[in-house]
Design an enzyme around this catalytic site. Structure first.
Site, PDB file in Angstrom:
ATOM      1  CE  LYS A  66      -4.021  -1.952   2.359  1.00  0.00           C
ATOM      2  NZ  LYS A  66      -5.042  -1.675   3.374  1.00  0.00           N
ATOM      3  CG  ASP A 101      -9.066   0.980   4.062  1.00  0.00           C
ATOM      4  OD1 ASP A 101      -9.790   0.203   3.417  1.00  0.00           O
ATOM      5  OD2 ASP A 101      -7.868   0.760   4.310  1.00  0.00           O
TER       6      ASP A 101
END
Ligand code: ATR
Length: 269
Positions: A66, A101
């Site tokens: 990520k 998220d």
């Protein structure tokens, strides 16, 4: 022609994303495939260098890539603030990326506790990896946020990064009285972990309690909140809603998180 999207990570085998996207492909009659793309860290640079030749419309990115992936794309404001991404798409001929998220968490609050929008003060428990996107999104939504963490220094670092205040774990009882929204981002309450032992009595009536733990779906924290008559938000919503961000970038519209999809994912817990 079949549109190809997928998940880049190492490992990627246990992802629920193929199921979630498969549900939407079926529901909206889209000819597409969600592929699991294991990419060793040593191969990540090459993966992004060759992305344009692979016929992929976009990818999700998971551990351990990520942060490294953020260096390969044009970042949107959220991706730039977090310097971490999980969603990549093509925009004006170049790769772009974001972290979904936080948006997934907010969408889950909107779905399960629409009244949270009137909350002014938030209290977030935990300052680990999962907390960063949640805190960033809550600050972005205008909340006055306090972060507490067992190891207080982590809370201080995160608070400085996102623009919140850090307090001590022992301050929780006093802080609850001021919180319109309480969010657990720690691993406490997860299957195999200790429960989160917090007496919710001081929370104002009308407070919303959210847990990002989804295994079990009804954590001891959410049970206690429900017993007090408070609105609760489980962790499943964030897990599913975060996937809508990539879907919208790749297919042009926001898919619905329906009961059938929730049930399919619950069956895997
Ligand atoms: P993740 O990336 O999944 O968030 P993490 O970075 O290890 O995982 O963070 C786990 C969170 O749960 C942290 O906030 C951690 O607190 P510390 O930073 O002090 O370790 C919190 N946590 C785990 N066990 C805990 C416990 N027994 N009491 C309080 N907090 C706990």
């Amino acid at each position: 022609m079949v549109t190809r999207v997928g998940l880049v990570g190492f490992p990627v085998a246990h992802s629920r994303s193929p199921m979630i996207f498969g549900h939407w492909f079926e529901r909206y009659d889209i000819k597409a495939r969600y592929e699991l793309l294991p990419v060793h860290p040593a191969e990540l640079d090459r993966f992004f260098a060759e992305f344009g030749t692979m016929g992929l419309t976009g990818v999700n990115v998971t551990v351990p890539h990520k942060i490294a992936a953020a260096g390969h794309v044009r970042l949107d404001p959220v991706g730039a603030r977090l310097n971490s991404i999980n969603t990549v798409w093509m925009e004006d001929g170049a790769l772009a990326g974001t972290s979904s998220d936080g948006a997934g968490f907010i969408a889950s609050l909107d779905e399960q506790a629409p009244d949270w929008r009137s909350a002014k003060r938030g209290l977030v428990l935990g300052a680990g990896g999962a907390s960063v996107a949640v805190c960033d999104a809550l600050i972005d939504a205008g909340l006055d946020l306090v972060i507490v963490n067992r190891r207080q220094q982590r809370a201080e670092l995160l608070a400085a990064k996102v623009g919140a205040r850090a307090m001590a774990w022992d301050d929780i009882p006093a802080l609850l009285g001021e919180a319109d929204l309480l969010v657990n981002t720690t691993s406490l309450g997860m299957d195999g972990h200790e429960p989160l032992k917090v007496d919710l009595a001081p929370l104002p009536a009308g407070a919303v309690v959210a847990d990002i733990v989804y295994n079990p779906l009804r954590t001891p924290l959410l049970e206690a909140a429900a017993a007090r008559g408070l609105t609760t938000v489980d962790g499943l919503g964030m897990l599913i809603h975060q996937a809508t961000v990539g879907f919208e970038k790749w297919f042009g519209f926001r898919p619905e998180v329906d009961a059938a999809l929730r049930a399919k994912v619950v069956a895997t817990l």
